[in-house]
Design a protein around this motif. Structure first.
Motif, short mmCIF file in Angstrom:
data_model
loop_
_atom_site.label_atom_id
_atom_site.label_comp_id
_atom_site.label_asym_id
_atom_site.label_seq_id
_atom_site.Cartn_x
_atom_site.Cartn_y
_atom_site.Cartn_z
N SER A 114 0.82 -1.21 0.00
CA SER A 114 0.00 0.00 0.00
C SER A 114 0.85 1.26 0.00
O SER A 114 0.54 2.22 -0.71
CB SER A 114 -0.92 -0.01 1.23
OG SER A 114 -1.71 1.14 1.28
N ARG A 119 -2.96 2.85 -2.10
CA ARG A 119 -3.98 2.28 -1.22
C ARG A 119 -5.00 1.46 -2.01
O ARG A 119 -5.46 0.42 -1.54
CB ARG A 119 -4.73 3.39 -0.48
CG ARG A 119 -3.96 4.44 0.29
CD ARG A 119 -2.68 4.04 0.89
NE ARG A 119 -2.22 5.03 1.87
CZ ARG A 119 -1.01 5.04 2.38
NH1 ARG A 119 -0.13 4.13 2.01
NH2 ARG A 119 -0.65 5.94 3.28
N LYS A 120 -5.33 1.90 -3.20
CA LYS A 120 -6.40 1.27 -3.97
C LYS A 120 -6.06 -0.16 -4.36
O LYS A 120 -6.83 -1.09 -4.12
CB LYS A 120 -6.70 2.11 -5.22
CG LYS A 120 -7.76 1.49 -6.13
CD LYS A 120 -8.02 2.42 -7.32
CE LYS A 120 -9.03 1.80 -8.28
NZ LYS A 120 -9.34 2.71 -9.41
N CYS A 123 -5.97 -2.50 -1.32
CA CYS A 123 -7.31 -2.72 -0.78
C CYS A 123 -8.10 -3.71 -1.64
O CYS A 123 -8.70 -4.66 -1.12
CB CYS A 123 -8.05 -1.39 -0.69
SG CYS A 123 -9.71 -1.48 0.02
N CYS A 164 -8.40 -0.93 4.12
CA CYS A 164 -9.72 -0.30 4.10
C CYS A 164 -9.78 0.84 5.12
O CYS A 164 -10.37 1.89 4.86
CB CYS A 164 -10.81 -1.33 4.40
SG CYS A 164 -11.10 -2.50 3.06
N ILE A 167 -7.60 3.94 3.82
CA ILE A 167 -8.16 4.67 2.68
C ILE A 167 -9.33 5.55 3.12
O ILE A 167 -9.51 6.67 2.60
CB ILE A 167 -8.56 3.70 1.53
CG1 ILE A 167 -8.64 4.47 0.20
CG2 ILE A 167 -9.88 3.00 1.81
CD1 ILE A 167 -8.75 3.58 -1.02
N TYR A 222 -15.13 -3.04 -7.58
CA TYR A 222 -14.69 -1.87 -6.82
C TYR A 222 -13.53 -1.15 -7.49
O TYR A 222 -13.25 0.01 -7.19
CB TYR A 222 -14.26 -2.30 -5.40
CG TYR A 222 -15.39 -2.48 -4.42
CD1 TYR A 222 -16.72 -2.57 -4.85
CD2 TYR A 222 -15.16 -2.55 -3.06
CE1 TYR A 222 -17.75 -2.74 -3.96
CE2 TYR A 222 -16.19 -2.72 -2.15
CZ TYR A 222 -17.48 -2.82 -2.60
OH TYR A 222 -18.51 -2.99 -1.70
N TYR A 223 -12.85 -1.85 -8.41
CA TYR A 223 -11.74 -1.23 -9.14
C TYR A 223 -12.22 0.04 -9.85
O TYR A 223 -11.47 1.01 -9.99
CB TYR A 223 -11.18 -2.22 -10.17
CG TYR A 223 -10.04 -1.64 -10.98
CD1 TYR A 223 -8.74 -1.62 -10.49
CD2 TYR A 223 -10.29 -1.10 -12.25
CE1 TYR A 223 -7.71 -1.07 -11.24
CE2 TYR A 223 -9.25 -0.56 -13.00
CZ TYR A 223 -7.97 -0.55 -12.48
OH TYR A 223 -6.96 0.00 -13.23
N ILE A 226 -13.75 2.77 -6.42
CA ILE A 226 -12.96 3.33 -5.33
C ILE A 226 -11.75 4.09 -5.88
O ILE A 226 -11.02 3.56 -6.72
CB ILE A 226 -12.50 2.21 -4.36
CG1 ILE A 226 -13.72 1.59 -3.68
CG2 ILE A 226 -11.52 2.75 -3.32
CD1 ILE A 226 -13.40 0.44 -2.76
N GLU A 228 -8.00 6.27 -5.74
CA GLU A 228 -6.73 6.25 -5.01
C GLU A 228 -6.75 7.36 -3.97
O GLU A 228 -7.48 8.35 -4.11
CB GLU A 228 -5.56 6.44 -5.97
CG GLU A 228 -4.18 6.36 -5.34
CD GLU A 228 -3.98 5.08 -4.54
OE1 GLU A 228 -4.23 5.12 -3.32
OE2 GLU A 228 -3.60 4.08 -5.15
N SER A 229 -5.99 7.17 -2.90
CA SER A 229 -5.92 8.18 -1.85
C SER A 229 -5.18 9.42 -2.34
O SER A 229 -4.00 9.34 -2.71
CB SER A 229 -5.20 7.62 -0.63
OG SER A 229 -4.82 8.65 0.25
#
Length: 483
Positions: A114, A119-120, A123, A164, A167, A222-223, A226, A228-229
């Motif tokens: 991560s 993060r993505k 996760c 999780c 993020i 979820y790709y 959600i 990226e941070s």
């Protein structure tokens, strides 16, 4: 460094978009929560009648080569499938603990993944791989196969818990973090509450594993859902991607977008003025004095916390009465804790709140020792109070730790601490199975008080802006250790 949180300024403290992401992650985490709590149903302490010659049909007689298990509550369990009784009982403890071993390795692997690749990706990999490994565990024909599958389930569980959480924290503004301390645990509370309902109707452990994994295969999409941070992107110097994602979120939250580039430029500049590497690793946790001290203390605190919580959790499954009802009552008892941690995060110093939770757990366990065995309701009550204290301590420790460490090593630090948490969780079943209840309870109690003592040496982090670099943490007055 400015006290202004650039991310909160741009996208708000917790708008509609963050609520949507929070919903996705909360629902997607259910298989993780099921695996953390299902040991009381898939590997219970079972009653049996020994059908061996000269055993005279004695109950729970050892040794016993031909046990006839009581199927009135659970028809088929891992315990009964592979006869984990008598001299094989230690294999039951090993099988239970293997999940914690997996979480240990998963926390390290996903923490580094991560921090290095985002993060993505970490996760999503954790969420999807967990579905696969849980489903595979249900097809195990040998005990060793189940143990191996349980290890890999643990790696995914460790990654899911860690990634999780981070993020969500990094998509939120600093003023909303106190509320996340309780909200982030909604998935655990709901998973814990619904699991006995699944188990009641699916009394075969293989069916239970399938029902609590395969329906969540939707997490693969979820790709596309959600992001990226942005905080991680800023730390990595990826300004264009950060601006793009922040603009998208700001529009969804109906916030102005005209000054996003300026604010991101400022945040990137602050990150790049430090001497930190863009890609930090676990060795960076020990190179500077503050980060090194925080790392060692947090690791010990997490170990004690996990050991106490999972130990109490297993005791509740062994208490007299209906196992399904006991677990439901246990899950309901955790609900007030979600409100308590929010109130504590809003109105108490972080250190005070965490220490109080550990003390509550320790005191209730001490009282538990002296309760007569025939006072079942009182026994259950203090066990639940102890669990509530340990649970709220664990929840607050996550928030506390995420605030102490900078973005560049935040997941690595949390992953390292989680390694020690898994050591505590690994030992817990063996302590529970010592056979002398008061000895086991004293061990859990001492470690709860020891964790409270260690927290005294940690810094106060309430209302700070999440720092991005190690240099910022070392120089920060807000994170000066209080002694």
């Amino acid at each position: 460094m400015s006290a202004e949180d650039a991310i909160e300024t741009i996208i708000g403290r917790f708008g509609k978009y963050q609520i949507w992401i929070f919903f996705l992650i909360t629902f997607g985490r259910f298989p993780t929560e099921y695996q953390l709590t299902n040991v009381v149903f898939i590997m219970p302490s079972v009653e049996y009648v020994c059908m061996d010659e000269n055993a005279y049909n004695l109950t729970n007689h050892c040794p016993c080569a031909n046990p006839q298990y009581d199927q009135s509550t659970i028809v088929s369990s891992v315990t009964s499938t592979w006869n984990l009784i008598c001299e094989r009982e230690q294999l039951a403890s090993l099988t239970q603990s293997m999940l914690q071993v997996g979480i240990l390795f998963g926390s390290m692997f996903y923490g580094q993944l991560s921090d290095r690749y985002g993060r993505k990706v970490a996760c999503l990999l954790a969420l999807t791989s967990e579905i696969v490994f849980v489903a595979l565990s249900s097809a195990s024909s040998e005990l060793w196969m189940f143990i191996v599958a349980r290890f890999f389930i643990g790696t995914a569980v460790g990654g899911t818990i860690l990634c999780c959480y981070i993020i969500i924290i990094e998509l939120s503004g600093k003023s909303f973090r106190p509320y996340l301390a309780g909200l982030i645990e909604i998935s655990y509370a709901l998973g814990y509450f619904t699991l006995p309902m699944f188990a009641y109707y699916l009394r075969d452990w293989r069916h239970l594993q399938l029902a609590t994994s395969v329906p969540w295969a939707f997490v693969t999409i979820y790709y596309y859902l959600i992001p990226e941070s942005p905080r991680w992107l800023i730390t990595m110097g990826q300004k264009e991607r950060a601006v793009q994602i922040l603009t998208h979120i700001a529009k969804k939250n109906k916030r102005p977008t005209n000054n996003i580039t300026t604010l991101v430029d400022r945040a990137v500049m602050e990150s790049q003025t430090s001497s930190d590497k863009q890609h930090a690793n676990y060795t960076d946790l020990f190179k500077t004095p503050k980060i090194r001290a925080y790392t060692l203390i947090i690791a010990c605190v997490w170990m004690c916390c996990s050991h106490t919580f999972f130990g109490i959790n297993q005791y509740i499954g062994r208490l007299q009465g209906n196992i399904y009802l006991n677990v439901i009552i246990s899950s309901v008892s955790l609900m007030p804790g979600l409100v308590l941690v929010v109130l504590a995060s809003l109105y108490l110093r972080r250190k005070t709140a965490v220490i109080t939770s550990f003390v509550v757990a320790g005191v209730s366990l001490l009282v538990f020792i002296f309760i007569p065995a025939d006072m079942r309701i009182l026994e259950l009550t203090f066990a639940l109070i102890g669990q509530l204290g340990a649970h709220t301590a664990f929840v607050q420790a996550y928030l506390y730790s995420s605030e102490i460490f900078p973005t560049v090593v935040r997941n690595s630090a949390m992953g390292f601490a989680s390694v020690f948490a898994r050591v505590g969780g690994f030992i817990a079943p063996f302590v529970v199975n010592i056979g002398i209840q008061w000895v086991s309870i004293v061990i859990f109690t001492v470690l709860a008080f020891f964790a409270a003592f260690l927290c005294y040496f940690l810094p106060e982090t309430k209302d700070i802006v999440l720092l991005n670099t190690i240099d910022q943490t070392e120089k920060s007055k807000e994170l000066k250790t209080i002694s």
